[in-house]
Design an enzyme around this catalytic site. Structure first.
Site, PDB file in Angstrom:
ATOM      1  NE  ARG A 169      -2.050  -5.097  -1.949  1.00  0.00           N
ATOM      2  CZ  ARG A 169      -1.633  -4.555  -0.792  1.00  0.00           C
ATOM      3  NH1 ARG A 169      -0.713  -5.157  -0.076  1.00  0.00           N
ATOM      4  NH2 ARG A 169      -2.143  -3.420  -0.359  1.00  0.00           N
ATOM      5  CB  SER A 170       4.720  -9.076  -7.147  1.00  0.00           C
ATOM      6  OG  SER A 170       5.282 -10.106  -7.940  1.00  0.00           O
ATOM      7  CG  ASP A 190       4.604  -6.412   8.906  1.00  0.00           C
ATOM      8  OD1 ASP A 190       5.494  -5.635   9.304  1.00  0.00           O
ATOM      9  OD2 ASP A 190       3.878  -7.076   9.659  1.00  0.00           O
ATOM     10  N   GLY A 216       0.839  -1.200   0.000  1.00  0.00           N
ATOM     11  CA  GLY A 216       0.000   0.000   0.000  1.00  0.00           C
ATOM     12  C   GLY A 216       0.871   1.247   0.000  1.00  0.00           C
ATOM     13  CB  SER A 272     -25.137  19.502  21.604  1.00  0.00           C
ATOM     14  OG  SER A 272     -23.931  20.055  21.155  1.00  0.00           O
ATOM     15  CB  SER A 273     -22.668  16.906  18.226  1.00  0.00           C
ATOM     16  OG  SER A 273     -21.529  17.682  18.516  1.00  0.00           O
ATOM     17  CG  MET A 317      -7.629   3.008   6.100  1.00  0.00           C
ATOM     18  SD  MET A 317      -6.451   3.016   4.734  1.00  0.00           S
ATOM     19  CE  MET A 317      -7.565   2.719   3.344  1.00  0.00           C
ATOM     20  N   GLY A 318      -6.999   0.711   9.687  1.00  0.00           N
ATOM     21  CA  GLY A 318      -6.365   0.001  10.798  1.00  0.00           C
ATOM     22  C   GLY A 318      -7.002  -1.347  11.039  1.00  0.00           C
ATOM     23  NE  ARG A 319      -7.976  -4.670   5.686  1.00  0.00           N
ATOM     24  CZ  ARG A 319      -9.207  -4.351   5.276  1.00  0.00           C
ATOM     25  NH1 ARG A 319     -10.258  -4.648   5.999  1.00  0.00           N
ATOM     26  NH2 ARG A 319      -9.391  -3.718   4.134  1.00  0.00           N
ATOM     27  CB  THR A 338       2.524   1.122   6.186  1.00  0.00           C
ATOM     28  OG1 THR A 338       1.191   0.965   6.674  1.00  0.00           O
ATOM     29  CG2 THR A 338       3.470   0.872   7.340  1.00  0.00           C
ATOM     30  CB  SER A 350       7.408  -4.587   1.219  1.00  0.00           C
ATOM     31  OG  SER A 350       6.113  -4.161   0.878  1.00  0.00           O
ATOM     32  CG  ASP A 380       0.969  -2.074  10.677  1.00  0.00           C
ATOM     33  OD1 ASP A 380       1.831  -1.465  10.023  1.00  0.00           O
ATOM     34  OD2 ASP A 380       0.148  -2.843  10.147  1.00  0.00           O
ATOM     35  CG  ASP A 382      -2.300   0.600   8.458  1.00  0.00           C
ATOM     36  OD1 ASP A 382      -3.161   1.501   8.444  1.00  0.00           O
ATOM     37  OD2 ASP A 382      -2.334  -0.373   7.688  1.00  0.00           O
TER      38      ASP A 382
END
Lengths: 328, 328, 328, 328
Positions: free
Chosen positions: C76-77, C107, C15, C219-220, C174-176, C130, C109, C134, C132
């Site tokens: 991606r390969s 990771d 990514g 209120s929100s 994002m963030g799996r 990345t 890669s 991570d 993320d």
């Protein structure tokens, strides 16, 4: 009989402005759409004289719609003011089989285009590209809308610190001959006063207004000043003058400068550039020449270059009143 | 004989849009300028029914010209659709001596204003505030220009990742009944195709266009889709359909959603809001009622609310062609 | 004996993230500084297999420090997962005399780089790219800081409309596998609750918190949700659940998606990219291989790729408490 | 025995910086979390002397996490430099039952806090708020990260026009005593040269570098200059000097000024402000006093105010080298 146009040259000239790349892209793609060749000319008229040309197709203008500046670069050309320079330029066009030109630029660039057109008969169309919005025949020049957003964004930041410290800021924006940027950005940024070339406010009235502003309970103030204002003092001299006459204010100066010319164009400028590019090529293909494409009442229309150059783009006086009311 | 107006109420109603605060500020300050009192009404018609009012002077609207949303809040009111609700609202206005209203909102809000005006005779003026630009009688509604900039900024980011991965992105933008956002932002963002409610492109033509796009050497593509497009599939279903029929594309979906309603207004929207606010108050003070203030050919003009509601704001068909040429 | 490195290849993989272009620029210019040749490899490992190479010098990376995406493209390969694919890639490197690699990616890669390094002995260095954050061994990955700014900018806009309408927004970021974006952007955007993969808040506690929030006079509300949260419902299912259980809230959903990967990098990411690029090349020239360059305690340091892949980048639990306190 | 703290006062002092509002919000909400009262003190020490106080609860700091400036305003106070002024200030605190202070500001503000603490024994904690990053004991001051992003955004715009015209821009940024902004933003913006107070580059070396830059084929250049650089010329004098000595360059000047202090804080600054606010209140409640809370190695830690004031925040010399390599 009109010679059929088979190859169009496009160049940017004078001060750059956001949207010029979108306009180049539009000219190039419209040429491709109508199966006409297109050639980019680098560094304005100077590159035309030096033969700095490059073939352009739809993919050469990929991913530039959102870029500031101009990929064709711009320059002022002294050589183009001489008959020899223009002759050389014309010979280069002939050599490359370029039989019409789209000129993206301001007043000066259009004047050059017109002279060139008269001397050599090559069809020309102008696209108004300048942040100053000072061209007759179009309600908006390319880059004006973007420059306004740049200016209000910056003044929003300045206002943060102004109101944290109860300060008065004098903010100088571009506009030597025209107050369009100052007037619109001043209203947009909530300025207390706006000084423009079209109006002589006078120092006394400015002081009076600032005095009233303080009395009305305002804790901080922004004054937006066009470069070419009629106050007769530089922005730094004006600071000194206010320091002496209104010691209750803590005055700071900010000169925005060239950042106003750059940046990714607003959606408005990108759409405008796309529309003007289409119309400029279509007009050439219809046999027209010597016009500027511009926006009038939200429609794309043609104005003779001669008028565009001679005419004056007046400020909207309604805005002066709006500014006056808003700063109560 | 026209009753002299001494106190004006202002409210925001329906979906919020950038520039509403600038319009509130303008209404409040124009009242002060003309020495008329001004009262803010919270949460639209619902707050009018519940008596949620607040006196407002020039300093109450300090530093809001650049803020998104609406400090008066907005809400949809079912109660206002009943005669009892409206009667209660009217009684509250009488109690507070409010003798005219400025309504900032869209179609629905104007309909409410007109009914109320007919039932109780209280003068009303409308200011068109919605990002959708779908109101007849004004070339631009408040917030439209800002929303366009938000959308192109986001698509610029999406294009970064799209072109890094050679992907096709389907980007859904707001517009259930009108394609103004999709059409303008699509051109501004350099979209390959634009799907809008006003046109039925048809799935086959879309596939064909994407196939051609691939062949022409484009490595990545953006399709901008209005919520109310006529393609007959949700954006997610459309992704599946393309996955099946054009396996050479790697398709991703992005639904922009509510972020389009927020954000600091563009300079254009701030200036427009300021102008419309001034005109709405001045018109009331001149004895006018039942109009919307809007922008026509760059001038502020009045349109009867009835027309504004019934009329349809057509898309500019020139833009369809421009989009077509640009995506070559 | 260490073979002298004369030519370094650089690629981006996985990514994309903001700052990758600044890292490419840094690798290319550091090579030039040390008089080593540099070659760009397009589309990650796939381009290495297909021989999609290009010589790069200091001027090839002109004006990209501020651009999102990656000029080298990414992909991606699947082929690189096969011994045949890697063999082909290696042969291409030999043919081009590339004797070391800098891999910009995450990771996956790095895993590819390590396998390749073990099979063919070619020195490799990794730069963590990345959004993320991570990856073990660096406090910040390239693009993380920019993504945080993108997310808070968008939530600021959403909050405008949320607070105008007293609504609750569920914003998915994002963030799996990692909650870094959600946790930091949630605090930055003033979220009421933050749901992350590392913590199982539980539906009941979420409802309880929202109930309390309402009672406390808010209120929100904004709830920021990482893709991989442990709540066991999609963000749309969660909306339905809250609709049913907390009818006092008007709930809206916003899924930010791919825009988080794009955009001009923040100054932090540009400086980080520049530093990591320099260190990666210098390390290769010093004979090092198999490391990731990263940021630890504000210093650029090396971590064995093996550790970077296996280790886990923990969230800072202090932030959970800060979030808890801020949402009082 | 430590007196139990029941009410904490918070103020902002000195030059404002983005993130100050987020820090105020954090202090106020952390107080509420620990059931301690909180009072805002307006206009720094001057407001403390004049008794300009206001009770603050969690809702008073609603929707300010993203706002630039400081809602508590800031000011420099000459009166606080006198024993009488400080005595008056102390008496006001006693009257309001404020028994501890959080001071958000820079060096000067901390010096005042320390003197006050020594004279009257009232516990104080400092939060470093200044864009200059020139405070010992923290890797980042509040507002530094935001200012860097503001500067690179502006230089990105300037670069658009610089590269369209092949110009050299001298861009002056803040930093009288410290080059942190210039060095980081210079690298981030891709500057050719960076002049900072910590290094005396010398005019000759600058000219040499610019000459080389031209020869290497660069068409445009940016030089970033800290206010307090050691070159011995104002930025305007420097322009004249280059005009005379390097006539091949067309030189322009841009002084960024106060805009660097304003604007919505970056996510980094918002999170940092939230963390520092929590720690400052918790430290006071634990009986600590006379410390600054800061960031060290990504952890929030305490530094005695005395050290924070006397120490010097060194620039990272690795960055000088990175800058050197990047401008090849």
């Amino acid at each position: 009989m009109i010679k059929t146009i088979k190859k169009i040259g496009v160049l940017t000239s004078g001060g750059d402005s956001p949207g010029m790349n979108a306009a180049i892209r539009s000219v190039v793609r419209t040429c491709a759409y109508y199966k006409v060749e297109c050639m980019g000319i680098y560094r304005g008229y100077q590159g035309m004289i030096e033969g700095d040309f490059k073939d352009m197709g739809p993919r050469s203008v990929h991913n530039i719609v959102n870029k500031g500046g101009t990929i064709l670069k711009s320059a002022r050309s002294k050589d183009f003011m001489t008959p020899e320079g223009r002759k050389q330029a014309y010979e280069n066009l002939v050599k490359e089989n370029i039989d019409a030109l789209v000129i993206i630029g301001g007043d000066g660039s259009f004047t050059g285009a017109l002279v060139f057109n008269k001397e050599f008969g090559i069809p020309v169309m102008g696209i108004p590209g300048t942040i100053d919005n000072d061209i007759f025949g179009t309600s908006h020049t390319l880059g004006f809308d973007t420059a306004l957003n740049t200016v209000v964004d910056v003044i929003d930041k300045i206002r943060d610190t102004a109101s944290s410290h109860n300060r008065l800021f004098l903010v100088e924006v571009m506009g030597r001959d025209a107050g369009h940027i100052a007037l619109n950005a001043g209203i947009g940024a909530g300025a207390e006063e706006i000084l423009i070339p079209e109006e002589n406010m006078g120092l006394e009235r400015l002081l009076e207004s600032l005095r009233r502003s303080k009395l009305s309970g305002k804790s901080s103030s922004i004054v937006v000043i066009a470069e070419g204002d009629k106050i007769g003092k530089s922005v730094f001299e004006l600071k000194d003058y206010i320091d002496q006459n209104l010691p209750e204010y803590e005055v700071r100066v900010s000169v925005l400068g060239h950042m106003q010319r750059g940046g990714s164009p607003s959606c408005f400028d990108r759409v405008l550039a796309s529309r003007l590019g289409v119309k400029s090529v279509e007009s050439l293909l219809e046999g027209k020449s010597g016009y500027m494409v511009g926006l009038n009442n939200d429609k794309v229309e043609l104005t003779p270059l001669e008028q565009a150059i001679k005419g004056h783009s007046e400020i909207d006086r309604e805005l002066l009143k709006v500014s006056d009311i808003m700063s109560i």
